[in-house]
Design a protein around this motif. Sequence first.
Motif, PDB file in Angstrom:
ATOM      1  N   MET A   1      37.578  59.548  50.272  1.00  0.00           N
ATOM      2  CA  MET A   1      38.408  58.594  51.638  1.00  0.00           C
ATOM      3  C   MET A   1      38.943  57.130  50.495  1.00  0.00           C
ATOM      4  N   GLU A   2      40.258  58.056  50.686  1.00  0.00           N
ATOM      5  CA  GLU A   2      41.538  56.236  49.792  1.00  0.00           C
ATOM      6  C   GLU A   2      40.928  54.809  50.637  1.00  0.00           C
ATOM      7  N   LEU A   3      40.820  54.442  51.991  1.00  0.00           N
ATOM      8  CA  LEU A   3      40.779  53.712  52.508  1.00  0.00           C
ATOM      9  C   LEU A   3      39.104  52.639  52.164  1.00  0.00           C
ATOM     10  N   LYS A   4      38.541  53.475  51.623  1.00  0.00           N
ATOM     11  CA  LYS A   4      36.985  53.093  52.015  1.00  0.00           C
ATOM     12  C   LYS A   4      37.133  53.534  50.159  1.00  0.00           C
ATOM     13  N   LYS A   5      37.631  53.664  49.441  1.00  0.00           N
ATOM     14  CA  LYS A   5      37.342  53.188  47.833  1.00  0.00           C
ATOM     15  C   LYS A   5      38.576  52.486  47.507  1.00  0.00           C
ATOM     16  N   ARG A   6      39.400  51.296  48.604  1.00  0.00           N
ATOM     17  CA  ARG A   6      40.451  50.650  47.879  1.00  0.00           C
ATOM     18  C   ARG A   6      39.637  49.823  48.639  1.00  0.00           C
ATOM     19  N   ILE A   7      38.518  49.619  49.734  1.00  0.00           N
ATOM     20  CA  ILE A   7      37.761  48.294  49.993  1.00  0.00           C
ATOM     21  C   ILE A   7      37.284  48.264  48.655  1.00  0.00           C
ATOM     22  N   ASP A   8      35.824  48.808  48.576  1.00  0.00           N
ATOM     23  CA  ASP A   8      34.587  49.403  47.512  1.00  0.00           C
ATOM     24  C   ASP A   8      35.814  47.966  46.299  1.00  0.00           C
ATOM     25  N   ASP A  15      31.362  41.770  42.633  1.00  0.00           N
ATOM     26  CA  ASP A  15      29.948  42.519  42.385  1.00  0.00           C
ATOM     27  C   ASP A  15      29.323  42.588  43.547  1.00  0.00           C
ATOM     28  N   LEU A  16      29.489  43.323  45.060  1.00  0.00           N
ATOM     29  CA  LEU A  16      29.729  43.286  45.360  1.00  0.00           C
ATOM     30  C   LEU A  16      29.314  44.857  46.021  1.00  0.00           C
ATOM     31  N   LYS A  17      28.551  45.503  46.911  1.00  0.00           N
ATOM     32  CA  LYS A  17      28.372  46.749  47.033  1.00  0.00           C
ATOM     33  C   LYS A  17      28.369  46.960  48.700  1.00  0.00           C
ATOM     34  N   MET A  18      29.325  47.739  49.369  1.00  0.00           N
ATOM     35  CA  MET A  18      29.561  47.548  50.714  1.00  0.00           C
ATOM     36  C   MET A  18      27.906  49.063  51.189  1.00  0.00           C
ATOM     37  N   ASN A  19      27.753  48.490  52.379  1.00  0.00           N
ATOM     38  CA  ASN A  19      26.816  48.993  52.902  1.00  0.00           C
ATOM     39  C   ASN A  19      26.734  50.434  53.725  1.00  0.00           C
ATOM     40  N   GLU A  20      27.200  51.507  53.564  1.00  0.00           N
ATOM     41  CA  GLU A  20      27.635  52.570  52.998  1.00  0.00           C
ATOM     42  C   GLU A  20      27.759  52.959  55.390  1.00  0.00           C
ATOM     43  N   ASN A  21      26.862  52.086  55.696  1.00  0.00           N
ATOM     44  CA  ASN A  21      27.041  52.095  57.578  1.00  0.00           C
ATOM     45  C   ASN A  21      27.829  51.707  57.714  1.00  0.00           C
ATOM     46  N   ASN A  22      27.988  50.700  57.478  1.00  0.00           N
ATOM     47  CA  ASN A  22      29.087  49.188  58.113  1.00  0.00           C
ATOM     48  C   ASN A  22      30.219  49.605  57.519  1.00  0.00           C
ATOM     49  N   HIS A  24      32.623  50.735  58.891  1.00  0.00           N
ATOM     50  CA  HIS A  24      33.298  50.736  59.945  1.00  0.00           C
ATOM     51  C   HIS A  24      33.429  49.510  60.336  1.00  0.00           C
ATOM     52  N   LEU A  25      32.828  48.289  60.091  1.00  0.00           N
ATOM     53  CA  LEU A  25      33.515  47.282  59.983  1.00  0.00           C
ATOM     54  C   LEU A  25      34.621  46.324  59.258  1.00  0.00           C
ATOM     55  N   TYR A  26      33.984  46.908  58.267  1.00  0.00           N
ATOM     56  CA  TYR A  26      35.516  46.540  57.322  1.00  0.00           C
ATOM     57  C   TYR A  26      36.996  47.812  57.689  1.00  0.00           C
ATOM     58  N   LYS A  27      36.844  48.708  57.701  1.00  0.00           N
ATOM     59  CA  LYS A  27      38.198  49.688  58.958  1.00  0.00           C
ATOM     60  C   LYS A  27      38.948  48.628  59.855  1.00  0.00           C
ATOM     61  N   THR A  28      37.148  48.382  60.473  1.00  0.00           N
ATOM     62  CA  THR A  28      38.189  47.106  62.224  1.00  0.00           C
ATOM     63  C   THR A  28      38.940  46.356  61.416  1.00  0.00           C
ATOM     64  N   ALA A  29      37.875  45.400  60.232  1.00  0.00           N
ATOM     65  CA  ALA A  29      39.023  44.172  60.132  1.00  0.00           C
ATOM     66  C   ALA A  29      40.251  44.455  59.383  1.00  0.00           C
ATOM     67  N   LEU A  30      40.455  46.159  59.087  1.00  0.00           N
ATOM     68  CA  LEU A  30      42.300  45.828  58.589  1.00  0.00           C
ATOM     69  C   LEU A  30      42.967  46.818  59.368  1.00  0.00           C
ATOM     70  N   GLU A 100      47.996  45.219  51.026  1.00  0.00           N
ATOM     71  CA  GLU A 100      49.009  46.778  51.128  1.00  0.00           C
ATOM     72  C   GLU A 100      47.199  47.624  52.177  1.00  0.00           C
ATOM     73  N   LEU A 101      46.339  46.674  52.124  1.00  0.00           N
ATOM     74  CA  LEU A 101      45.402  48.280  53.341  1.00  0.00           C
ATOM     75  C   LEU A 101      45.126  47.804  54.722  1.00  0.00           C
ATOM     76  N   ILE A 102      45.856  47.256  54.820  1.00  0.00           N
ATOM     77  CA  ILE A 102      46.356  46.495  56.862  1.00  0.00           C
ATOM     78  C   ILE A 102      46.679  47.859  57.441  1.00  0.00           C
ATOM     79  N   LEU A 103      45.940  48.705  58.275  1.00  0.00           N
ATOM     80  CA  LEU A 103      46.422  49.397  59.293  1.00  0.00           C
ATOM     81  C   LEU A 103      47.151  48.399  60.238  1.00  0.00           C
ATOM     82  N   ILE A 104      48.581  49.209  60.107  1.00  0.00           N
ATOM     83  CA  ILE A 104      49.122  48.966  61.120  1.00  0.00           C
ATOM     84  C   ILE A 104      50.288  49.703  61.974  1.00  0.00           C
ATOM     85  N   GLY A 105      50.967  49.561  62.890  1.00  0.00           N
ATOM     86  CA  GLY A 105      52.181  50.226  63.714  1.00  0.00           C
ATOM     87  C   GLY A 105      53.166  49.796  62.839  1.00  0.00           C
ATOM     88  N   LEU A 106      54.500  51.046  63.459  1.00  0.00           N
ATOM     89  CA  LEU A 106      55.347  50.634  63.136  1.00  0.00           C
ATOM     90  C   LEU A 106      56.503  49.629  63.570  1.00  0.00           C
TER      91      LEU A 106
END
Length: 231
Positions: A1-8, A15-22, A24-30, A100-106
């Motif tokens: 998943m490209e977005l997840k990789k770029r968040i990582d 030096d942080l590693k995302m908790n896999e169950n969370n 959705h928090l990072y996607k929502t943040a963007l 570059e990661l913001i999910l945004i409309g036209l």
Amino acid sequence: MELKKRIDDILNKFDLKMNENNYHLYKTALTHSSYVNEKEPDAEDYQRLEFVGDAVLELAITELIYKNTNLDEGNMSFLRQKLVKEDTIAKIAIDLGIDELILIGLGEDRKRQSLLADVFESVLGAIFLDQGYKTSLRVVRKLFFDLIKKCQNDITQIRDPKSLLYEYIQTDSRNIMKFVTIRDQILPNNRHLFEVEVVIDDVVYGRGKGHSKSEAEQQAAKDALSKIAKT
């Protein structure tokens, strides 16, 4: 998943590693509301996480200023105001690649400063909910520590309260400040005693007295800075 990789990739800078169950928090943040309206009507946009991140950022900045400077409360408040300016946070967001990661409309501008600042705060809110306050503080420290030291040096070079107050209100271009002489009393020794108010956007923020208008204005500015620090 490209977005997840770029968040990582962004989290790896701290030096942080995302908790896999969370994830959705990072996607929502963007996720901007325009994207929700156009692509995912059942999704949540970043605004609630921005609320969380704004509080975390203010607390973390406050702690770092307290522990790493010897400024008084008025100057601490002034420094914090400079650090959380929209353009400062927007630049950090761009440096991290968040724009570059913001999910945004036209039709929306992902480079808009207010949007970048909001999304940075929402990402910080996601980090807080995913990793806790200590980790969030470490992130803020890495991003802001050098800037805190630089701004502290700038502040200590501005000695008088009136100059500091002018610097403070310039963090918001909408603010209009003026000094108003409300009393000019002639004392028995023929010296003047001036009383001055400092008015910002038609609200009296401070009062001061002095044997010259300049002295009274400095005292009024000092009074205003003291009150601003407590808000």
